[in-house]
Motif scaffolding. Sequence first.
Motif, PDB file in Angstrom:
ATOM      1  N   ALA A 189       0.823  -1.216   0.000  1.00  0.00           N
ATOM      2  CA  ALA A 189       0.000   0.000   0.000  1.00  0.00           C
ATOM      3  C   ALA A 189       0.853   1.261   0.000  1.00  0.00           C
ATOM      4  N   GLN A 190       2.025   1.220   0.607  1.00  0.00           N
ATOM      5  CA  GLN A 190       2.873   2.407   0.722  1.00  0.00           C
ATOM      6  C   GLN A 190       3.803   2.602  -0.466  1.00  0.00           C
ATOM      7  N   ASP A 191       3.807   1.665  -1.406  1.00  0.00           N
ATOM      8  CA  ASP A 191       4.709   1.722  -2.561  1.00  0.00           C
ATOM      9  C   ASP A 191       3.941   2.209  -3.787  1.00  0.00           C
ATOM     10  N   ARG A 202     -17.446  -6.595   0.840  1.00  0.00           N
ATOM     11  CA  ARG A 202     -17.253  -5.803   2.050  1.00  0.00           C
ATOM     12  C   ARG A 202     -16.043  -4.876   1.875  1.00  0.00           C
ATOM     13  N   ARG A 203     -16.090  -3.731   2.510  1.00  0.00           N
ATOM     14  CA  ARG A 203     -14.926  -2.852   2.563  1.00  0.00           C
ATOM     15  C   ARG A 203     -14.092  -3.304   3.760  1.00  0.00           C
ATOM     16  N   THR A 204     -13.280  -4.304   3.523  1.00  0.00           N
ATOM     17  CA  THR A 204     -12.490  -4.924   4.577  1.00  0.00           C
ATOM     18  C   THR A 204     -11.271  -4.069   4.906  1.00  0.00           C
ATOM     19  N   GLU A 205     -10.522  -4.496   5.917  1.00  0.00           N
ATOM     20  CA  GLU A 205      -9.277  -3.817   6.239  1.00  0.00           C
ATOM     21  C   GLU A 205      -8.312  -3.849   5.063  1.00  0.00           C
ATOM     22  N   THR A 206      -8.306  -4.970   4.333  1.00  0.00           N
ATOM     23  CA  THR A 206      -7.457  -5.055   3.139  1.00  0.00           C
ATOM     24  C   THR A 206      -7.956  -4.112   2.057  1.00  0.00           C
ATOM     25  N   ALA A 207      -9.265  -4.064   1.863  1.00  0.00           N
ATOM     26  CA  ALA A 207      -9.835  -3.161   0.862  1.00  0.00           C
ATOM     27  C   ALA A 207      -9.535  -1.703   1.179  1.00  0.00           C
ATOM     28  N   GLU A 208      -9.478  -1.362   2.462  1.00  0.00           N
ATOM     29  CA  GLU A 208      -9.164   0.010   2.860  1.00  0.00           C
ATOM     30  C   GLU A 208      -7.768   0.418   2.383  1.00  0.00           C
ATOM     31  N   LEU A 209      -6.864  -0.555   2.256  1.00  0.00           N
ATOM     32  CA  LEU A 209      -5.498  -0.276   1.829  1.00  0.00           C
ATOM     33  C   LEU A 209      -5.332  -0.316   0.314  1.00  0.00           C
ATOM     34  N   ALA A 210      -6.346  -0.792  -0.397  1.00  0.00           N
ATOM     35  CA  ALA A 210      -6.213  -1.072  -1.825  1.00  0.00           C
ATOM     36  C   ALA A 210      -6.217   0.196  -2.670  1.00  0.00           C
ATOM     37  N   ASP A 211      -5.585   0.107  -3.835  1.00  0.00           N
ATOM     38  CA  ASP A 211      -5.671   1.174  -4.833  1.00  0.00           C
ATOM     39  C   ASP A 211      -7.029   1.165  -5.511  1.00  0.00           C
ATOM     40  N   ILE A 212      -7.563  -0.031  -5.731  1.00  0.00           N
ATOM     41  CA  ILE A 212      -8.876  -0.175  -6.348  1.00  0.00           C
ATOM     42  C   ILE A 212      -9.654  -1.225  -5.564  1.00  0.00           C
ATOM     43  N   HIS A 213     -10.855  -0.857  -5.127  1.00  0.00           N
ATOM     44  CA  HIS A 213     -11.749  -1.811  -4.473  1.00  0.00           C
ATOM     45  C   HIS A 213     -13.021  -1.916  -5.300  1.00  0.00           C
TER      46      HIS A 213
END
Length: 765
Positions: A189-191, A202-213
């Motif tokens: 996510a930081q790169d 669902r807008r999961t914790e992983t989805a929150e970090l994603a470039d595209i959900h």
Amino acid sequence: MTDWQPTACILCSRNCGLQVQVADGHLTKIRGDKNHPVSAGYICQKAAQLDHYQNNADRLTQPLKRQEDGSYQPIDWQTAITEIAARLLDLKQTYGKECLAFYGGGGQGNHLGSMYSSTFRDALEIPYYYSALAQEKTGDFWANGKLFGRQNCHTTEDIEQTECVLFIGTNPWQAHGIRNARPTLKQIAQDDQRTMIVIDPRRTETAELADIHLQLRPGTDAFLLSAMLAILVQEGWEDQAFLQEHTIGYTEVRACLLTIPIADHIERAGVDADQVYEAVRRFATAKSANVRVDLGLQQSLNSTLNSYLEKLFFLLTGNLGKPGGNNFHTFFLPWVGHSDAEAKTLCQTKATGITEIAQLFPPNVLPAEIESDHPQRIRGLIVDSANPVVSGADTQAYQRAFPKLDLLVVVDVAMTETARYADYILSAASQFEKWEAAFFNLEFPTNAFHLRKPLFAPLADTLPESEIYRRLAVAIGAIPERYPVLEQVARWHGRWPQLGLYRVALVAAMALQPQLRRTVAFALQGSLGKTLPDDSIAPFWGVSQLYVQHHGEAVARTGLPGRGGRLAEALFQRILHGHSGAPISQHRYEETWALMGYKDQKVRLVISELIEELQTLSSHHAWPEYPLMLIAGERRMYNANTIYRNPQWRQNDAEGVLKIHPVDAKALALAEGSHAVCESPWGQLTVQVKLCDTLRPGVVSLPHGYGLDYPDANGTRTRYGPLLNLLTDAQHCDTISATPFHKNVPVRLRPIEMARAASLHESLP
């Protein structure tokens, strides 16, 4: 100060290495093991609660036998083994071997005993093997067999090196499943040079970090994935050179994809078209990309088709067999087999006619196979380290079926909901009271294996599974009590690594007694095992021999000396003394193709059954009386598999709340913390409501791992949280694999007042 001892977590397939301190039978401190070759010190919050597994009020301390009044009384091991063996043999002789079945055999991290249970199954010729794995992954295995030539050609993801990762139906932040999930997700996510794409309702914790959900409607995965693949070929983003060199059948697949109505399928999925096109572009044009999926995809509508479509993503873009892509991996000891459709020897269930996949049978059909009036219906069942009454789809079906068995034997560490239906309960030592190992060795290019020493002496009158099944095998006459010749040869050459004569003696014994091949694990246990710290670990010597035979060069690259038998001895010694785990092989990326099932090492892209399903894809049957879609089995911060019985381990979400969008809650007059009856076409339960805008309107979710009953200080048993399989149905499943549609359960909600909710909080006898 107490010394730190190495062991491993047993809650998910990662089996992260741990260091623990113990005192008075308890795990007092737990931290990640920095010496572990894979997890390297990583730990999540769930592992810190492992003492709740080791010590709880439901631990079994002696074998038990059901009495005529339904109560249980202690029984000595010899009597229990003798009576069980006699009843199994009588059932087999009276009704044929087809009346016998086996369920489970090793939880998330206690796989060592499964070597012995599988050997016992073979010795007794038990044809039907049911497991949680078959409830989740057989559609994926079936697709692998068609594409790659064997159903155990399993791929892993090189997420650490990838430029673009596509997560579908998985939330690694909570479910893990990838190496050191949380720091890995943060790094991506930081790169700015890397892309994370998430497909999830669902807008999961992983989805929150994603470039595209892409927050699709539940159950529309096949529509969205097929639209994305159609965009891929329409835009010409395939890797033509890869397809030419490594695949067969692309022309037919392309022709099918070009007929997909892209706009219609995207609209059905309920996502933004521009985001879909951008997601496809980023994945297809990345220098490396891979796909990671889990049960959100595999237990959704069209589940086997979904598994096919997600694999086409990394195949059509040339992301198989390269750094940052998807790759095949070796198995130190395979936990899944291959069922060859061409051999015409596939086993089928008698009542439902389900054919084995990967030598497994889906739990969905087990109750029907028991309740059937077929003369060869299942009458005898062994359940090992599993709790299908809670974890299998359609709890009510299991509750009806299990009392109709002629014999139910449960091997477990705890008095589970399933154990209470058993005729005999065989008390097993816990995973920390015996030598153990996980066979989830899914790494590439470097694979590793972790053999763990016991931390505690076994409780009271318990036995490890290896000894339980050895005694049963002796009692049915499948093996002798001793192997004096092999035992003597092993002792002559007890100094390592001079075991060449033992290998010769073992091969000669199997040549003279062909039946010994079927029970070689017991032979190793009873001979070579006498020279080892524990006899149960002896089969790993044989596994090391086979692993070197197939992957010798990769084993040698880890720095071990010798070739052939000498290299195998060195590998076994490394495993035996590598208490924090040890590397077992170092492959090269181009070698992934040698792990395929097809001799020409070419992927067969066309799966005719799934091409036909794709061409006729339509929305599934609507349930107008059940307007909400339940995602059953959400992974949260404090839920796990059912080995955590004491609810006190949860630091939050004690009720296992039902999450609902505020719009739906308002329409139903449900407030935060209120209670409701959640009803499906097949059952109902009481839930507590939590408002949550990370869901789409029309969607609700419940976690797995709840619904267990546990005694209070007075011995009164109370069920804690939702037993969600009261809402599921065995018939609501995939047509090919019988995988249950846990992520698409139609439900409705009826509010109830707090006082009424309290009265519904079920107390059990």
